[in-house]
Scaffold this motif. Structure first.
Motif, PDB file in Angstrom:
ATOM      1  N   ASP A  44     -10.871 -10.188   1.643  1.00  0.00           N
ATOM      2  CA  ASP A  44     -10.872 -11.426   0.870  1.00  0.00           C
ATOM      3  C   ASP A  44      -9.728 -11.385  -0.133  1.00  0.00           C
ATOM      4  OD1 ASP A  44     -13.122 -12.613   2.073  1.00  0.00           O
ATOM      5  OD2 ASP A  44     -14.484 -11.474   0.787  1.00  0.00           O
ATOM      6  N   LEU A  45      -9.411 -12.531  -0.682  1.00  0.00           N
ATOM      7  CA  LEU A  45      -8.318 -12.609  -1.658  1.00  0.00           C
ATOM      8  C   LEU A  45      -8.534 -11.660  -2.828  1.00  0.00           C
ATOM      9  CD1 LEU A  45      -7.848 -16.487  -1.743  1.00  0.00           C
ATOM     10  CD2 LEU A  45      -6.221 -14.826  -0.822  1.00  0.00           C
ATOM     11  N   GLY A  46      -9.774 -11.533  -3.270  1.00  0.00           N
ATOM     12  CA  GLY A  46     -10.070 -10.676  -4.411  1.00  0.00           C
ATOM     13  C   GLY A  46      -9.944  -9.186  -4.134  1.00  0.00           C
ATOM     14  N   ASP A  47      -9.797  -8.805  -2.867  1.00  0.00           N
ATOM     15  CA  ASP A  47      -9.673  -7.383  -2.520  1.00  0.00           C
ATOM     16  C   ASP A  47      -8.257  -6.865  -2.720  1.00  0.00           C
ATOM     17  OD1 ASP A  47     -12.353  -7.194  -1.719  1.00  0.00           O
ATOM     18  OD2 ASP A  47     -11.874  -7.966   0.279  1.00  0.00           O
ATOM     19  N   LEU A  48      -7.322  -7.781  -2.890  1.00  0.00           N
ATOM     20  CA  LEU A  48      -5.919  -7.399  -2.975  1.00  0.00           C
ATOM     21  C   LEU A  48      -5.491  -7.278  -4.422  1.00  0.00           C
ATOM     22  CD1 LEU A  48      -3.416  -6.895  -1.171  1.00  0.00           C
ATOM     23  CD2 LEU A  48      -2.879  -9.325  -1.405  1.00  0.00           C
ATOM     24  N   ASP A  49      -4.958  -6.112  -4.775  1.00  0.00           N
ATOM     25  CA  ASP A  49      -4.439  -5.876  -6.116  1.00  0.00           C
ATOM     26  C   ASP A  49      -2.920  -5.760  -6.006  1.00  0.00           C
ATOM     27  OD1 ASP A  49      -4.293  -5.349  -8.795  1.00  0.00           O
ATOM     28  OD2 ASP A  49      -5.842  -3.796  -8.798  1.00  0.00           O
ATOM     29  N   ASN A  50      -2.277  -5.495  -7.114  1.00  0.00           N
ATOM     30  CA  ASN A  50      -0.815  -5.438  -7.110  1.00  0.00           C
ATOM     31  C   ASN A  50      -0.281  -4.370  -6.174  1.00  0.00           C
ATOM     32  OD1 ASN A  50       1.860  -6.040  -7.935  1.00  0.00           O
ATOM     33  ND2 ASN A  50       1.797  -4.348  -9.411  1.00  0.00           N
ATOM     34  N   ARG A  51      -0.868  -3.162  -6.224  1.00  0.00           N
ATOM     35  CA  ARG A  51      -0.340  -2.054  -5.422  1.00  0.00           C
ATOM     36  C   ARG A  51      -1.408  -1.387  -4.564  1.00  0.00           C
ATOM     37  NH1 ARG A  51       3.239   1.999  -8.804  1.00  0.00           N
ATOM     38  NH2 ARG A  51       3.574   2.704  -6.653  1.00  0.00           N
ATOM     39  N   ARG A  52      -2.549  -2.031  -4.414  1.00  0.00           N
ATOM     40  CA  ARG A  52      -3.609  -1.428  -3.610  1.00  0.00           C
ATOM     41  C   ARG A  52      -4.499  -2.517  -3.038  1.00  0.00           C
ATOM     42  NH1 ARG A  52      -6.972   1.293  -8.663  1.00  0.00           N
ATOM     43  NH2 ARG A  52      -7.422  -0.665  -9.739  1.00  0.00           N
ATOM     44  N   VAL A  53      -5.313  -2.109  -2.064  1.00  0.00           N
ATOM     45  CA  VAL A  53      -6.258  -3.036  -1.460  1.00  0.00           C
ATOM     46  C   VAL A  53      -7.590  -2.325  -1.312  1.00  0.00           C
ATOM     47  CG1 VAL A  53      -5.598  -2.410   0.916  1.00  0.00           C
ATOM     48  CG2 VAL A  53      -6.619  -4.639   0.469  1.00  0.00           C
ATOM     49  N   ARG A  54      -8.658  -3.046  -1.578  1.00  0.00           N
ATOM     50  CA  ARG A  54     -10.013  -2.500  -1.458  1.00  0.00           C
ATOM     51  C   ARG A  54     -10.598  -2.924  -0.125  1.00  0.00           C
ATOM     52  NH1 ARG A  54      -9.355  -4.033  -6.733  1.00  0.00           N
ATOM     53  NH2 ARG A  54      -9.918  -6.195  -6.229  1.00  0.00           N
ATOM     54  N   ARG A  96     -13.354   1.968   0.005  1.00  0.00           N
ATOM     55  CA  ARG A  96     -12.257   2.825  -0.432  1.00  0.00           C
ATOM     56  C   ARG A  96     -11.091   1.945  -0.864  1.00  0.00           C
ATOM     57  NH1 ARG A  96     -11.279   2.673   5.015  1.00  0.00           N
ATOM     58  NH2 ARG A  96      -9.106   2.731   5.718  1.00  0.00           N
ATOM     59  N   GLN A  97     -10.179   2.544  -1.603  1.00  0.00           N
ATOM     60  CA  GLN A  97      -8.973   1.848  -2.017  1.00  0.00           C
ATOM     61  C   GLN A  97      -7.773   2.566  -1.413  1.00  0.00           C
ATOM     62  OE1 GLN A  97      -8.697   0.514  -6.132  1.00  0.00           O
ATOM     63  NE2 GLN A  97     -10.781   1.230  -6.497  1.00  0.00           N
ATOM     64  N   VAL A  98      -6.838   1.796  -0.906  1.00  0.00           N
ATOM     65  CA  VAL A  98      -5.648   2.382  -0.304  1.00  0.00           C
ATOM     66  C   VAL A  98      -4.407   1.713  -0.883  1.00  0.00           C
ATOM     67  CG1 VAL A  98      -6.701   3.148   1.859  1.00  0.00           C
ATOM     68  CG2 VAL A  98      -5.891   0.806   1.667  1.00  0.00           C
ATOM     69  N   PRO A  99      -3.309   2.460  -0.993  1.00  0.00           N
ATOM     70  CA  PRO A  99      -2.080   1.884  -1.543  1.00  0.00           C
ATOM     71  C   PRO A  99      -1.479   0.835  -0.602  1.00  0.00           C
ATOM     72  CG  PRO A  99      -1.979   4.301  -1.455  1.00  0.00           C
ATOM     73  CD  PRO A  99      -3.164   3.883  -0.656  1.00  0.00           C
ATOM     74  N   VAL A 100      -0.729  -0.082  -1.184  1.00  0.00           N
ATOM     75  CA  VAL A 100       0.032  -1.076  -0.431  1.00  0.00           C
ATOM     76  C   VAL A 100       1.502  -0.829  -0.739  1.00  0.00           C
ATOM     77  CG1 VAL A 100       0.529  -3.534  -0.109  1.00  0.00           C
ATOM     78  CG2 VAL A 100      -1.826  -2.770  -0.485  1.00  0.00           C
ATOM     79  N   GLY A 101       2.290  -0.548   0.291  1.00  0.00           N
ATOM     80  CA  GLY A 101       3.704  -0.259   0.102  1.00  0.00           C
ATOM     81  C   GLY A 101       4.503  -1.475  -0.341  1.00  0.00           C
ATOM     82  N   HIS A 102       5.733  -1.211  -0.804  1.00  0.00           N
ATOM     83  CA  HIS A 102       6.589  -2.276  -1.344  1.00  0.00           C
ATOM     84  C   HIS A 102       6.874  -3.358  -0.319  1.00  0.00           C
ATOM     85  CE1 HIS A 102       9.724  -4.223  -3.637  1.00  0.00           C
ATOM     86  NE2 HIS A 102      10.599  -4.012  -2.664  1.00  0.00           N
ATOM     87  N   ARG A 103       7.213  -2.954   0.922  1.00  0.00           N
ATOM     88  CA  ARG A 103       7.539  -3.950   1.935  1.00  0.00           C
ATOM     89  C   ARG A 103       6.308  -4.772   2.322  1.00  0.00           C
ATOM     90  NH1 ARG A 103      12.424  -2.878   4.555  1.00  0.00           N
ATOM     91  NH2 ARG A 103      12.073  -4.875   5.599  1.00  0.00           N
ATOM     92  N   ALA A 104       5.157  -4.120   2.370  1.00  0.00           N
ATOM     93  CA  ALA A 104       3.922  -4.849   2.668  1.00  0.00           C
ATOM     94  C   ALA A 104       3.593  -5.820   1.542  1.00  0.00           C
ATOM     95  CB  ALA A 104       2.774  -3.869   2.885  1.00  0.00           C
TER      96      ALA A 104
END
Length: 306
Positions: free
Chosen positions: A157-167, A176-184
């Motif tokens: 969902d939209l609320g799962d996305l943070d600046n540098r991570r996704v839940r 769990r939370q995982v990082p989101v890379g710059h290109r992604a």
């Protein structure tokens, strides 16, 4: 469908599972337990408390005879094991009979990751900047950036996305939370700017289809395959292959098996260790190519050359 103790027990088990697991997990277990119910009812067994190791072996044997693959058989057994645990918790069984039946042996095939350069060419291929193209690019980048399962990405969902991570909600309802890379992150920002052109009012799903609702599993698989073909990838691309590539490339660079386990959301380290075999293959090939005493000489020695 008859209202029997068996059917009520299955419904209660699935209702309890739904409180902690993802909809995809519940749907998979429902499918497997329906197969068990059909098998038991054909034997006039209408109460799950009659289930024992002998009946379970007969059930798995019948499913194998129908042509089910080892992976599907293992999933069937896992669903029955969950039902058994539920019945034990409810005091309806003294012990779980599934614990006496081993998981069907899985074929020892290794995942085949995409080559790093090949994957970079795929992701860097220009597209037409339409909302659908921006959405597909964001899905591709997020799959590879964060190693998500198909169900995890589809459930965002939209609320799962943070600046540098996704839940995400993984298997068994484990968050769990995982990082989101710059290109992604760049690809996601471009998609989010275009998302209002497709999304229905009030829709919370991160990825939506042309009708405005959440994009389903099959639609995601189909779109990824189509994009890969259009961009010239000579092999079939599916979401799990991007997850394999994420894990293999990260392990090859970091050598940190525990970190990769956490990022993938594997409950057991043994599940992640398949990637050490992939990495070993890479290292062995490099060794054979580079070490002066690893290869057989092209010019074989003559008997007098002692």
């Amino acid at each position: 469908m008859a209202d029997t103790p068996l059917r009520r027990q299955l419904d209660a088990c699935l209702d309890a599972l739904a409180r902690s697991a993802s909809p995809a997990t519940v749907a998979a277990y429902r499918h497997d337990l329906e197969a068990l119910a059909a098998f038991l009812e054909a034997l006039d067994v209408t109460d799950a408390t009659a289930l024992d190791a002998t009946l379970l072996r007969r059930f798995l044997g019948a499913e194998r005879s129908r042509g089910l693959a080892p992976r599907s058989l293992a999933r069937r057994r896992a669903a029955v094991a969950h039902l058994g645990d539920h019945l034990v918790t409810q005091g309806q069984l003294a012990h779980n009979p599934a614990r006496l039946v081993p998981t069907p042996r899985q074929p020892s095939h290794l995942p085949k990751p995409l080559d790093v350069d090949q994957l970079a060419r795929l992701l860097d291929t220009p597209h037409d900047d339409t909302p659908l193209a921006l959405r597909d690019q964001a899905m591709l980048e997020l799959f590879y950036s964060s190693g998500l399962r198909l169900a995890e990405l589809a459930g965002l969902d939209l609320g799962d996305l943070d600046n540098r991570r996704v839940r995400v909600l993984g298997k068994g309802g484990k968050p769990r939370q995982v990082p989101v890379g710059h290109r992604a992150r760049q690809a996601l920002d471009a998609w989010l700017a275009s998302r209002p052109a497709l999304a229905a009012p009030g829709e919370t799903a991160l990825f939506v289809g042309q009708r405005g609702g959440r994009l389903g599993h099959r639609a995601i698989q189909k779109r990824l395959g189509e994009v890969a073909r259009r961009r010239g990838l000579p092999e079939h691309l599916h979401p799990h292959r991007l997850r394999h590539s994420f894990a293999s490339h990260l392990l090859e660079s970091s050598q940190d098996l525990r970190a990769v386990q956490e990022l993938l959301g594997h409950a057991n380290l043994s599940t992640t260790q398949v990637y050490t075999q992939l990495d070993w293959q890479h290292l062995a090939a490099s060794y054979d190519a580079a070490h002066p005493r690893a290869r057989r000489r092209q010019d074989s020695s003559t008997p007098g050359d002692a």
